[in-house]
Design a protein around this motif. Structure first.
Motif, PDB file in Angstrom:
ATOM      1  N   ILE A 245       0.872  -1.413  -0.088  1.00 38.41           N
ATOM      2  CA  ILE A 245       0.007   0.043   0.033  1.00 38.41           C
ATOM      3  C   ILE A 245       0.788   1.466   0.044  1.00 38.41           C
ATOM      4  CG2 ILE A 245      -1.565   1.344   1.435  1.00 38.41           C
ATOM      5  CD1 ILE A 245      -2.749  -1.013   2.481  1.00 38.41           C
ATOM      6  N   SER A 246       0.516   2.178  -0.826  1.00 40.03           N
ATOM      7  CA  SER A 246       1.164   3.541  -0.768  1.00 40.03           C
ATOM      8  C   SER A 246       0.233   4.718  -1.006  1.00 40.03           C
ATOM      9  CB  SER A 246       2.259   3.636  -1.707  1.00 40.03           C
ATOM     10  OG  SER A 246       2.301   3.344  -2.724  1.00 40.03           O
ATOM     11  N   GLY A 247       0.510   5.733  -0.921  1.00 38.13           N
ATOM     12  CA  GLY A 247      -0.299   7.158  -1.132  1.00 38.13           C
ATOM     13  C   GLY A 247       0.294   7.776  -2.473  1.00 38.13           C
ATOM     14  N   ARG A 248      -0.487   8.331  -3.292  1.00 42.64           N
ATOM     15  CA  ARG A 248      -0.006   9.106  -4.288  1.00 42.64           C
ATOM     16  C   ARG A 248       0.790  10.085  -4.124  1.00 42.64           C
ATOM     17  NH1 ARG A 248       0.941   7.376  -8.946  1.00 42.64           N
ATOM     18  NH2 ARG A 248      -1.407   6.582  -9.069  1.00 42.64           N
ATOM     19  N   ALA A 267       2.932 -10.562  -4.763  1.00 38.66           N
ATOM     20  CA  ALA A 267       2.673  -9.181  -4.095  1.00 38.66           C
ATOM     21  C   ALA A 267       1.725  -8.474  -5.232  1.00 38.66           C
ATOM     22  CB  ALA A 267       4.135  -8.276  -3.993  1.00 38.66           C
ATOM     23  N   ARG A 268       1.060  -7.671  -4.575  1.00 41.81           N
ATOM     24  CA  ARG A 268       0.007  -6.796  -5.380  1.00 41.81           C
ATOM     25  C   ARG A 268       0.032  -5.359  -4.501  1.00 41.81           C
ATOM     26  NH1 ARG A 268      -5.468  -5.403  -4.223  1.00 41.81           N
ATOM     27  NH2 ARG A 268      -5.700  -6.797  -2.799  1.00 41.81           N
ATOM     28  N   TRP A 269      -0.006  -4.329  -5.433  1.00 41.94           N
ATOM     29  CA  TRP A 269       0.306  -2.911  -5.050  1.00 41.94           C
ATOM     30  C   TRP A 269      -1.013  -2.099  -5.282  1.00 41.94           C
ATOM     31  CZ3 TRP A 269       4.824   0.479  -7.561  1.00 41.94           C
ATOM     32  CH2 TRP A 269       4.876   1.588  -6.728  1.00 41.94           C
ATOM     33  N   GLU A 270      -1.269  -1.269  -4.071  1.00 40.93           N
ATOM     34  CA  GLU A 270      -2.483  -0.609  -4.288  1.00 40.93           C
ATOM     35  C   GLU A 270      -2.031   0.843  -3.978  1.00 40.93           C
ATOM     36  OE1 GLU A 270      -5.752  -1.022  -4.987  1.00 40.93           O
ATOM     37  OE2 GLU A 270      -5.859  -3.144  -5.371  1.00 40.93           O
ATOM     38  N   ILE A 271      -2.201   1.903  -4.836  1.00 42.22           N
ATOM     39  CA  ILE A 271      -1.943   3.073  -4.597  1.00 42.22           C
ATOM     40  C   ILE A 271      -3.406   3.850  -4.417  1.00 42.22           C
ATOM     41  CG2 ILE A 271      -1.105   5.348  -5.568  1.00 42.22           C
ATOM     42  CD1 ILE A 271       0.653   3.304  -7.325  1.00 42.22           C
ATOM     43  N   PRO A 284     -10.151   6.240   4.735  1.00 41.49           N
ATOM     44  CA  PRO A 284     -10.517   5.225   5.376  1.00 41.49           C
ATOM     45  C   PRO A 284     -11.523   4.179   4.812  1.00 41.49           C
ATOM     46  CG  PRO A 284     -11.480   7.286   6.344  1.00 41.49           C
ATOM     47  CD  PRO A 284     -10.563   7.739   5.431  1.00 41.49           C
ATOM     48  N   GLU A 285     -12.404   4.775   4.176  1.00 39.98           N
ATOM     49  CA  GLU A 285     -13.518   3.740   3.632  1.00 39.98           C
ATOM     50  C   GLU A 285     -12.687   2.690   2.625  1.00 39.98           C
ATOM     51  OE1 GLU A 285     -16.945   5.703   2.184  1.00 39.98           O
ATOM     52  OE2 GLU A 285     -17.408   6.866   4.031  1.00 39.98           O
ATOM     53  N   ARG A 286     -11.915   3.576   1.595  1.00 32.32           N
ATOM     54  CA  ARG A 286     -11.308   2.644   0.576  1.00 32.32           C
ATOM     55  C   ARG A 286     -10.317   1.745   1.450  1.00 32.32           C
ATOM     56  NH1 ARG A 286      -6.786   3.442  -3.390  1.00 32.32           N
ATOM     57  NH2 ARG A 286      -7.075   1.441  -4.857  1.00 32.32           N
ATOM     58  N   PHE A 287      -9.412   2.282   2.320  1.00 33.43           N
ATOM     59  CA  PHE A 287      -8.613   1.657   3.157  1.00 33.43           C
ATOM     60  C   PHE A 287      -9.259   0.095   3.650  1.00 33.43           C
ATOM     61  CE2 PHE A 287      -6.589   0.344   7.086  1.00 33.43           C
ATOM     62  CZ  PHE A 287      -5.363  -0.095   6.573  1.00 33.43           C
ATOM     63  N   ARG A 288     -10.554   0.296   4.327  1.00 25.73           N
ATOM     64  CA  ARG A 288     -11.021  -0.700   4.845  1.00 25.73           C
ATOM     65  C   ARG A 288     -11.561  -1.774   3.783  1.00 25.73           C
ATOM     66  NH1 ARG A 288     -13.615   3.326   8.107  1.00 25.73           N
ATOM     67  NH2 ARG A 288     -15.204   3.503   6.634  1.00 25.73           N
ATOM     68  N   GLU A 289     -12.021  -1.286   2.383  1.00 25.64           N
ATOM     69  CA  GLU A 289     -12.206  -2.114   1.605  1.00 25.64           C
ATOM     70  C   GLU A 289     -10.989  -3.047   0.852  1.00 25.64           C
ATOM     71  OE1 GLU A 289     -13.986   0.387  -1.435  1.00 25.64           O
ATOM     72  OE2 GLU A 289     -15.975   0.479  -0.255  1.00 25.64           O
TER      73      GLU A 289
END
Length: 311
Positions: A245-248, A267-271, A284-289
């Protein structure tokens, strides 16, 4: 709904104590989610929201690493005492003392993600999954990207920072004000910062022993013992499913994060497009998902629900 079930306490580690906080019920066969905070030298507080995952999964375990928060403080320790090996040993000890070493998932944030990756590369038998959140794969990569981010700050800010760094006056008010410009862009973009984020910041400020020894005076001026350290060589050995996980707008830029995706076999990467260094607070909502789907994919979600403590 079942009643809240929260346990706080300490476990012995060498001659010291590690403080922990567990949310969830013990009568579950689901793996524990063990949360490893950043810093080094921060505390669990800014990650307390992850306790909510105990509603549908196994227990969630947060702890304060040695030297900070509720764990033993050692302000007079020799600088050489503070090493990645120390904190890996502490994590292993915690897992064993809490009797969860046979079935757990690691969530490591920032420095905690590097520590968790190092731990996972040792292929512990009980590890079911790994989450690396907002972490660089090495501090040399981090430092090179700090130069890129600093060059993009408003006119005069980086010049002020570098003038004080050269003079050794990083405690000056002018320096701290310029530092906060960077933090507002790349550490947490919420204004004001959430209370749990401030709690960790205040704790680390109250006893900066670990942070200043291993990192330095702030996030972008790394002059501590970790300045040449990284986990890149360990990544190919990680066998468990891994979510990155990382932020833009993260201080952990794509350049620093990419080795995790490229070198960890599964590994799978979500930005997170609207986040910097703390997507769990910023989105927080997308993080929970995203985290919920990963936990489900590794068999860490069940039908049971509980009411979760917020503190």
């Amino acid at each position: 709904m079942a009643p809240t079930h929260t346990v706080k306490g300490t476990v012995p580690f060498r001659d010291y104590e590690t403080w922990y906080h567990i949310t969830g019920r013990p009568d579950t066969d689901l793996p524990a989610l063990v949360v490893v905070h950043g810093g080094p030298g921060s505390t669990h507080d800014y990650l307390i929201g992850l306790s909510a995952f105990a509603e549908t999964g196994g227990p969630v375990v947060l702890y304060d690493q040695l030297g900070n928060g509720g764990s033993t403080h050692l302000p007079d320790a020799d600088p050489g005492f503070w090493t990645p090996e120390l904190f890996d040993d502490e994590l292993r000890n915690l897992l064993r003392r809490l009797a969860i070493a046979d079935d757990y998932i690691l969530f490591g944030q920032s420095w905690g993600g590097m520590l968790a990756a190092r731990h996972a590369a040792e292929r512990p038998a009980g590890l079911r999954g790994l989450v690396i959140a907002n972490s660089p794969a090495s501090y040399p990569l981090w430092l090179s990207e700090m130069d890129v981010l600093r060059a993009q700050l408003p006119p005069g800010v980086d010049e002020t920072l570098r003038r004080h760094e050269a003079a050794g006056t990083t405690d000056a008010d002018e320096y701290l004000e310029a530092m906060l410009v960077f933090y507002a862009r790349h550490v947490c973009r919420l204004d004001p910062w959430p209370a749990e984020m401030m709690a960790s910041y205040i704790e680390a400020f109250a006893d900066p022993t670990v942070y200043r020894t291993m990192n330095g005076p702030n996030e972008f001026h790394v002059i501590g013992s970790l300045r040449d350290w990284g986990v890149i060589d360990h990544l190919p050995a990680i066998e468990v499913p891994t979510l990155v996980i990382s932020g833009r707008h993260d201080e952990a830029t794509p350049v620093t994060v990419r080795p995790f995706q490229e070198l960890i076999p599964n590994a799978r990467w979500e930005i997170f497009e609207d986040s910097s260094h703390v997507p769990h607070l910023e989105e927080p909502e997308r993080f929970r998902e995203v985290l919920g789907a990963f936990l489900d994919s590794v068999g860490a979600v069940g039908a049971r629900t509980t009411t979760v403590s917020g503190g």
